[in-house]
Design a protein around this motif. Structure first.
Motif, PDB file in Angstrom:
ATOM      1  N   GLU A 163       0.826  -1.210   0.000  1.00  0.00           N
ATOM      2  CA  GLU A 163       0.000   0.000   0.000  1.00  0.00           C
ATOM      3  C   GLU A 163       0.858   1.257   0.000  1.00  0.00           C
ATOM      4  O   GLU A 163       0.580   2.201  -0.733  1.00  0.00           O
ATOM      5  CB  GLU A 163      -0.938   0.018   1.219  1.00  0.00           C
ATOM      6  CG  GLU A 163      -2.056  -0.992   1.165  1.00  0.00           C
ATOM      7  CD  GLU A 163      -1.632  -2.401   1.565  1.00  0.00           C
ATOM      8  OE1 GLU A 163      -0.488  -2.582   2.073  1.00  0.00           O
ATOM      9  OE2 GLU A 163      -2.430  -3.336   1.366  1.00  0.00           O
ATOM     10  N   ALA A 164       1.896   1.275   0.836  1.00  0.00           N
ATOM     11  CA  ALA A 164       2.769   2.455   0.913  1.00  0.00           C
ATOM     12  C   ALA A 164       3.489   2.686  -0.405  1.00  0.00           C
ATOM     13  O   ALA A 164       3.606   3.825  -0.874  1.00  0.00           O
ATOM     14  CB  ALA A 164       3.774   2.296   2.049  1.00  0.00           C
ATOM     15  N   ILE A 165       3.971   1.616  -1.015  1.00  0.00           N
ATOM     16  CA  ILE A 165       4.690   1.734  -2.286  1.00  0.00           C
ATOM     17  C   ILE A 165       3.745   2.205  -3.388  1.00  0.00           C
ATOM     18  O   ILE A 165       4.066   3.118  -4.152  1.00  0.00           O
ATOM     19  CB  ILE A 165       5.379   0.406  -2.657  1.00  0.00           C
ATOM     20  CG1 ILE A 165       6.484   0.105  -1.631  1.00  0.00           C
ATOM     21  CG2 ILE A 165       5.951   0.470  -4.072  1.00  0.00           C
ATOM     22  CD1 ILE A 165       7.077  -1.286  -1.764  1.00  0.00           C
ATOM     23  N   ALA A 166       2.559   1.609  -3.458  1.00  0.00           N
ATOM     24  CA  ALA A 166       1.584   1.986  -4.486  1.00  0.00           C
ATOM     25  C   ALA A 166       1.190   3.452  -4.332  1.00  0.00           C
ATOM     26  O   ALA A 166       1.148   4.206  -5.311  1.00  0.00           O
ATOM     27  CB  ALA A 166       0.356   1.088  -4.408  1.00  0.00           C
ATOM     28  N   ARG A 167       0.924   3.871  -3.101  1.00  0.00           N
ATOM     29  CA  ARG A 167       0.524   5.249  -2.829  1.00  0.00           C
ATOM     30  C   ARG A 167       1.645   6.212  -3.235  1.00  0.00           C
ATOM     31  O   ARG A 167       1.405   7.266  -3.811  1.00  0.00           O
ATOM     32  CB  ARG A 167       0.201   5.387  -1.337  1.00  0.00           C
ATOM     33  CG  ARG A 167      -0.818   6.436  -1.016  1.00  0.00           C
ATOM     34  CD  ARG A 167      -1.340   6.408   0.417  1.00  0.00           C
ATOM     35  NE  ARG A 167      -0.383   5.970   1.407  1.00  0.00           N
ATOM     36  CZ  ARG A 167      -0.530   4.846   2.145  1.00  0.00           C
ATOM     37  NH1 ARG A 167      -1.570   4.061   1.967  1.00  0.00           N
ATOM     38  NH2 ARG A 167       0.368   4.527   3.043  1.00  0.00           N
ATOM     39  N   ILE A 200       4.125   5.636  -5.463  1.00  0.00           N
ATOM     40  CA  ILE A 200       4.306   5.625  -6.920  1.00  0.00           C
ATOM     41  C   ILE A 200       3.256   6.507  -7.596  1.00  0.00           C
ATOM     42  O   ILE A 200       3.535   7.149  -8.605  1.00  0.00           O
ATOM     43  CB  ILE A 200       4.290   4.182  -7.459  1.00  0.00           C
ATOM     44  CG1 ILE A 200       5.605   3.485  -7.074  1.00  0.00           C
ATOM     45  CG2 ILE A 200       4.072   4.156  -8.973  1.00  0.00           C
ATOM     46  CD1 ILE A 200       5.663   2.017  -7.426  1.00  0.00           C
ATOM     47  N   ASP A 201       2.059   6.578  -7.009  1.00  0.00           N
ATOM     48  CA  ASP A 201       1.015   7.446  -7.560  1.00  0.00           C
ATOM     49  C   ASP A 201       1.414   8.919  -7.532  1.00  0.00           C
ATOM     50  O   ASP A 201       0.804   9.736  -8.218  1.00  0.00           O
ATOM     51  CB  ASP A 201      -0.301   7.256  -6.807  1.00  0.00           C
ATOM     52  CG  ASP A 201      -1.017   5.965  -7.192  1.00  0.00           C
ATOM     53  OD1 ASP A 201      -0.737   5.421  -8.274  1.00  0.00           O
ATOM     54  OD2 ASP A 201      -1.855   5.507  -6.391  1.00  0.00           O
ATOM     55  N   THR A 202       2.434   9.280  -6.742  1.00  0.00           N
ATOM     56  CA  THR A 202       2.885  10.681  -6.691  1.00  0.00           C
ATOM     57  C   THR A 202       3.984  10.976  -7.715  1.00  0.00           C
ATOM     58  O   THR A 202       4.420  12.119  -7.817  1.00  0.00           O
ATOM     59  CB  THR A 202       3.406  11.051  -5.281  1.00  0.00           C
ATOM     60  OG1 THR A 202       4.622  10.347  -5.029  1.00  0.00           O
ATOM     61  CG2 THR A 202       2.381  10.740  -4.203  1.00  0.00           C
ATOM     62  N   CYS A 203       4.430   9.979  -8.452  1.00  0.00           N
ATOM     63  CA  CYS A 203       5.488  10.182  -9.452  1.00  0.00           C
ATOM     64  C   CYS A 203       4.985  11.137 -10.530  1.00  0.00           C
ATOM     65  O   CYS A 203       4.019  10.829 -11.220  1.00  0.00           O
ATOM     66  CB  CYS A 203       5.882   8.829 -10.061  1.00  0.00           C
ATOM     67  SG  CYS A 203       7.108   8.951 -11.375  1.00  0.00           S
ATOM     68  N   PRO A 204       5.626  12.307 -10.685  1.00  0.00           N
ATOM     69  CA  PRO A 204       5.100  13.326 -11.607  1.00  0.00           C
ATOM     70  C   PRO A 204       5.204  12.957 -13.086  1.00  0.00           C
ATOM     71  O   PRO A 204       4.401  13.427 -13.891  1.00  0.00           O
ATOM     72  CB  PRO A 204       5.939  14.563 -11.297  1.00  0.00           C
ATOM     73  CG  PRO A 204       7.189  14.033 -10.696  1.00  0.00           C
ATOM     74  CD  PRO A 204       6.823  12.761  -9.989  1.00  0.00           C
ATOM     75  N   SER A 205       6.144  12.117 -13.446  1.00  0.00           N
ATOM     76  CA  SER A 205       6.341  11.807 -14.867  1.00  0.00           C
ATOM     77  C   SER A 205       5.596  10.555 -15.310  1.00  0.00           C
ATOM     78  O   SER A 205       5.397  10.331 -16.499  1.00  0.00           O
ATOM     79  CB  SER A 205       7.831  11.614 -15.155  1.00  0.00           C
ATOM     80  OG  SER A 205       8.293  10.451 -14.480  1.00  0.00           O
ATOM     81  N   GLY A 206       5.216   9.715 -14.354  1.00  0.00           N
ATOM     82  CA  GLY A 206       4.607   8.429 -14.707  1.00  0.00           C
ATOM     83  C   GLY A 206       5.647   7.384 -15.057  1.00  0.00           C
ATOM     84  O   GLY A 206       5.315   6.323 -15.575  1.00  0.00           O
ATOM     85  N   ALA A 207       6.916   7.678 -14.789  1.00  0.00           N
ATOM     86  CA  ALA A 207       7.981   6.708 -15.094  1.00  0.00           C
ATOM     87  C   ALA A 207       7.868   5.470 -14.209  1.00  0.00           C
ATOM     88  O   ALA A 207       8.250   4.379 -14.620  1.00  0.00           O
ATOM     89  CB  ALA A 207       9.352   7.349 -14.913  1.00  0.00           C
ATOM     90  N   LEU A 208       7.367   5.651 -13.002  1.00  0.00           N
ATOM     91  CA  LEU A 208       7.159   4.525 -12.096  1.00  0.00           C
ATOM     92  C   LEU A 208       5.703   4.106 -12.136  1.00  0.00           C
ATOM     93  O   LEU A 208       4.804   4.934 -11.983  1.00  0.00           O
ATOM     94  CB  LEU A 208       7.522   4.912 -10.654  1.00  0.00           C
ATOM     95  CG  LEU A 208       9.002   5.009 -10.340  1.00  0.00           C
ATOM     96  CD1 LEU A 208       9.209   5.725  -9.012  1.00  0.00           C
ATOM     97  CD2 LEU A 208       9.650   3.631 -10.302  1.00  0.00           C
ATOM     98  N   THR A 209       5.481   2.834 -12.367  1.00  0.00           N
ATOM     99  CA  THR A 209       4.144   2.263 -12.310  1.00  0.00           C
ATOM    100  C   THR A 209       4.236   0.986 -11.500  1.00  0.00           C
ATOM    101  O   THR A 209       5.332   0.564 -11.125  1.00  0.00           O
ATOM    102  CB  THR A 209       3.574   1.991 -13.719  1.00  0.00           C
ATOM    103  OG1 THR A 209       4.487   1.168 -14.437  1.00  0.00           O
ATOM    104  CG2 THR A 209       3.318   3.280 -14.490  1.00  0.00           C
ATOM    105  N   TYR A 210       3.111   0.367 -11.230  1.00  0.00           N
ATOM    106  CA  TYR A 210       3.136  -0.841 -10.417  1.00  0.00           C
ATOM    107  C   TYR A 210       2.000  -1.775 -10.772  1.00  0.00           C
ATOM    108  O   TYR A 210       1.030  -1.387 -11.424  1.00  0.00           O
ATOM    109  CB  TYR A 210       3.072  -0.495  -8.919  1.00  0.00           C
ATOM    110  CG  TYR A 210       1.818   0.246  -8.518  1.00  0.00           C
ATOM    111  CD1 TYR A 210       0.662  -0.447  -8.132  1.00  0.00           C
ATOM    112  CD2 TYR A 210       1.781   1.628  -8.521  1.00  0.00           C
ATOM    113  CE1 TYR A 210      -0.489   0.233  -7.766  1.00  0.00           C
ATOM    114  CE2 TYR A 210       0.642   2.317  -8.153  1.00  0.00           C
ATOM    115  CZ  TYR A 210      -0.498   1.609  -7.782  1.00  0.00           C
ATOM    116  OH  TYR A 210      -1.632   2.277  -7.429  1.00  0.00           O
TER     117      TYR A 210
END
Length: 80
Positions: free
Chosen positions: A51-55, A57-67
């Motif tokens: 949950e912490a990781i997903a939350r 990653i949702d703040t990544c401004p470029s969208g380079a990180l997804t899950y």
């Protein structure tokens, strides 16, 4: 062919696309235990809760990180 790399954890898979990354540093500043540029691999998907990781990653401004959550919920971005 994208430059996407997958980091496999027991509860979550983290995908990183280096071509999209704008190097804002939000990932390493926010969850340094999971995202640590001094380590190889630099992403440790087992270093925090899914949950912490997903939350985060949702703040990544470029969208380079997804899950991909391995509990059956396939979400990459916030719903809505």
């Amino acid at each position: 062919m994208t430059n996407q790399k997958v980091y496999y954890g027991k509860d979550i898979e983290v995908m990183f696309n280096s071509e999209v990354c704008i190097h804002s540093g939000i990932c390493v500043k926010g969850l340094p235990g999971v995202f640590d540029l001094s380590k190889r691999p630099w992403v440790n998907p087992d270093a925090d809760t899914m949950e912490a990781i997903a939350r985060h990653i949702d703040t990544c401004p470029s969208g380079a990180l997804t899950y991909r959550r391995l509990d059956g919920e396939y979400s990459t971005k916030k719903e809505g």
